[in-house]
Design a protein around this motif. Structure first.
Motif, PDB file in Angstrom:
ATOM      1  N   GLY A 182      -1.407  27.869  36.327  1.00  0.00           N
ATOM      2  CA  GLY A 182      -0.768  28.174  35.051  1.00  0.00           C
ATOM      3  C   GLY A 182       0.533  28.930  35.230  1.00  0.00           C
ATOM      4  N   GLU A 186       4.346  27.595  34.305  1.00  0.00           N
ATOM      5  CA  GLU A 186       5.236  28.381  33.453  1.00  0.00           C
ATOM      6  C   GLU A 186       6.605  28.537  34.102  1.00  0.00           C
ATOM      7  N   ASN A 251      -9.334  20.236  33.243  1.00  0.00           N
ATOM      8  CA  ASN A 251      -8.845  21.617  33.156  1.00  0.00           C
ATOM      9  C   ASN A 251      -7.406  21.733  33.619  1.00  0.00           C
ATOM     10  N   ASN A 254      -5.122  20.200  30.991  1.00  0.00           N
ATOM     11  CA  ASN A 254      -5.077  21.077  29.815  1.00  0.00           C
ATOM     12  C   ASN A 254      -4.160  22.275  30.059  1.00  0.00           C
ATOM     13  N   ARG A 255      -4.233  22.846  31.263  1.00  0.00           N
ATOM     14  CA  ARG A 255      -3.376  23.993  31.587  1.00  0.00           C
ATOM     15  C   ARG A 255      -1.918  23.583  31.596  1.00  0.00           C
ATOM     16  N   SER A 257      -0.560  21.071  29.941  1.00  0.00           N
ATOM     17  CA  SER A 257      -0.166  20.797  28.561  1.00  0.00           C
ATOM     18  C   SER A 257       0.073  22.084  27.784  1.00  0.00           C
ATOM     19  N   GLU A 258      -0.788  23.079  28.022  1.00  0.00           N
ATOM     20  CA  GLU A 258      -0.647  24.363  27.337  1.00  0.00           C
ATOM     21  C   GLU A 258       0.655  25.059  27.731  1.00  0.00           C
ATOM     22  N   CYS A 259       0.966  25.049  29.023  1.00  0.00           N
ATOM     23  CA  CYS A 259       2.198  25.689  29.490  1.00  0.00           C
ATOM     24  C   CYS A 259       3.431  24.963  28.969  1.00  0.00           C
ATOM     25  N   SER A 261       3.747  23.531  26.189  1.00  0.00           N
ATOM     26  CA  SER A 261       3.900  23.801  24.764  1.00  0.00           C
ATOM     27  C   SER A 261       4.397  25.218  24.474  1.00  0.00           C
ATOM     28  N   GLN A 262       4.264  26.113  25.442  1.00  0.00           N
ATOM     29  CA  GLN A 262       4.634  27.503  25.205  1.00  0.00           C
ATOM     30  C   GLN A 262       6.148  27.681  25.272  1.00  0.00           C
TER      31      GLN A 262
END
Length: 340
Positions: A182, A186, A251, A254-255, A257-259, A261-262
């Motif tokens: 993650g 980032e 997992n 998902n990590r 994709s989450e990063c 989007s931030q």
């Protein structure tokens, strides 16, 4: 035992990224680490990193003297450092309300701020190099990791590695790997965000001639290498054929994709993907359309161009391969004879 540079840098980077991420999370609930303080850690780290400059930083919070506004002090080099997780220009400027006026200060003339984040705000990047007559510098964690990675002497890196591994223990490797992924994502998305400008877009290959292809089109084009590309992706993710491989893949994605989007708006996301498509397309063309070779070359290009050699090749390659399978790396061309 002397490890190869790549292995040592990976160990150093992953542990420091974990340490700072943990400090940020604990600060949200008003707790501190309880094992090694950030002030103690960075004092010792910098004393090893800058030993050629005879760095002698000490933790002022443990000294009976009063050093307002700073955490670390090197009297010989006249340098003071504040260690913080607060990523705001307000925080930086407010510190100078506590720091003595420069004309009254005989102890130090340089003030550095270590922000325990992966990317500082735009205002922080342009802050300094002078403020209230002090020499000022603001750095974040990737800045420190780049300096370590750029060291020329293997023995120097080894000494840093020994210290970091001794200071930062990682009891749960599985959880640690997830968090490091993650943090790495980032950093990658932030540097891509910083890189995307109008001038970058102007230099790209004609956006009309390349496009985001569908998974079926992608598989048809790279059919001869498809299995090897999948196997390489699994290898970079550490998938071994165990029962939990599917969850590991889910997992991971998902990590990522989450990063993604931030802190990115839709325009920035679109520009980043266009940039990846154009750059990867040119790398593929220059390597005779061989995807496995081009994946390796693109991975090294990202690490070199963005100066992120402190991220492991595996971390960056897994990112590149994920973008390949989602069709944002190695896009297809429009057929010139294609009917509307």
């Amino acid at each position: 035992m002397i490890f190869k540079k790549e292995e040592m840098i990976e160990s150093i980077s992953s542990r420091i990224l974990l340490f700072c991420a943990n400090n940020k999370n604990l600060a949200k609930i008003n707790l501190n680490n309880g094992t090694v303080s950030a002030e103690d850690f960075f004092a010792e780290l910098f004393n090893i990193l800058y030993r050629d400059n005879n760095s002698k930083l000490f933790n002022t919070n443990k000294d009976k003297s009063n050093y307002p506004g700073i955490d670390l002090l090197d009297l010989g080099n006249k340098k003071a450092i504040q260690v913080t997780i607060e990523n705001t220009l307000v925080k930086i400027k407010s510190s100078f309300c506590k720091i003595p006026l420069k004309k009254d200060n005989q102890l130090y003339s340089k003030v550095e701020f270590i922000i325990q984040v992966n990317n500082v705000t735009k205002g922080m990047k342009t802050f300094g190099p002078k403020y209230q007559d002090y020499d000022v510098k603001v750095i974040c964690i990737p800045d420190i990791l780049r300096e370590i990675n750029n060291l020329s002497k293997l023995e120097h890196i080894e000494d840093i590695c020994k210290f970091v591994e001794n200071a930062i223990k990682v009891p749960d490797k599985v959880m640690a790997d997830k968090q490091v992924d993650g943090e790495a994502f980032e950093i990658l998305f932030q540097i891509l965000k910083d890189r995307i400008t109008k001038s970058d877009m102007a230099e790209m290959k004609d956006p009309i001639s390349i496009y985001k292809s569908s998974p079926k089109e992608k598989k048809d084009k790279f059919d001869n290498d498809w299995k090897r590309l999948i196997d390489l992706y699994k290898l970079t993710l550490g998938m071994t054929g165990a029962d939990d491989d599917h969850n590991k893949l889910i997992n991971y994605e998902n990590r990522l994709s989450e990063c993604f989007s931030q802190d990115l708006n839709e325009i920035q996301k679109d520009l980043i993907l266009k940039y990846l498509r154009a750059e990867s397309f040119m790398v593929l063309e220059s390597n005779q359309g061989k995807p496995l070779v081009a994946i390796d070359k693109l991975t090294e290009k990202i690490r070199t161009d963005f100066n992120v050699g402190f991220l492991s090749k595996t971390q960056v390659m897994s990112f590149v391969l994920n973008m390949f399978f989602t069709c944002d790396v190695f896009p297809l061309e429009f057929k010139t004879n294609e009917e509307d």
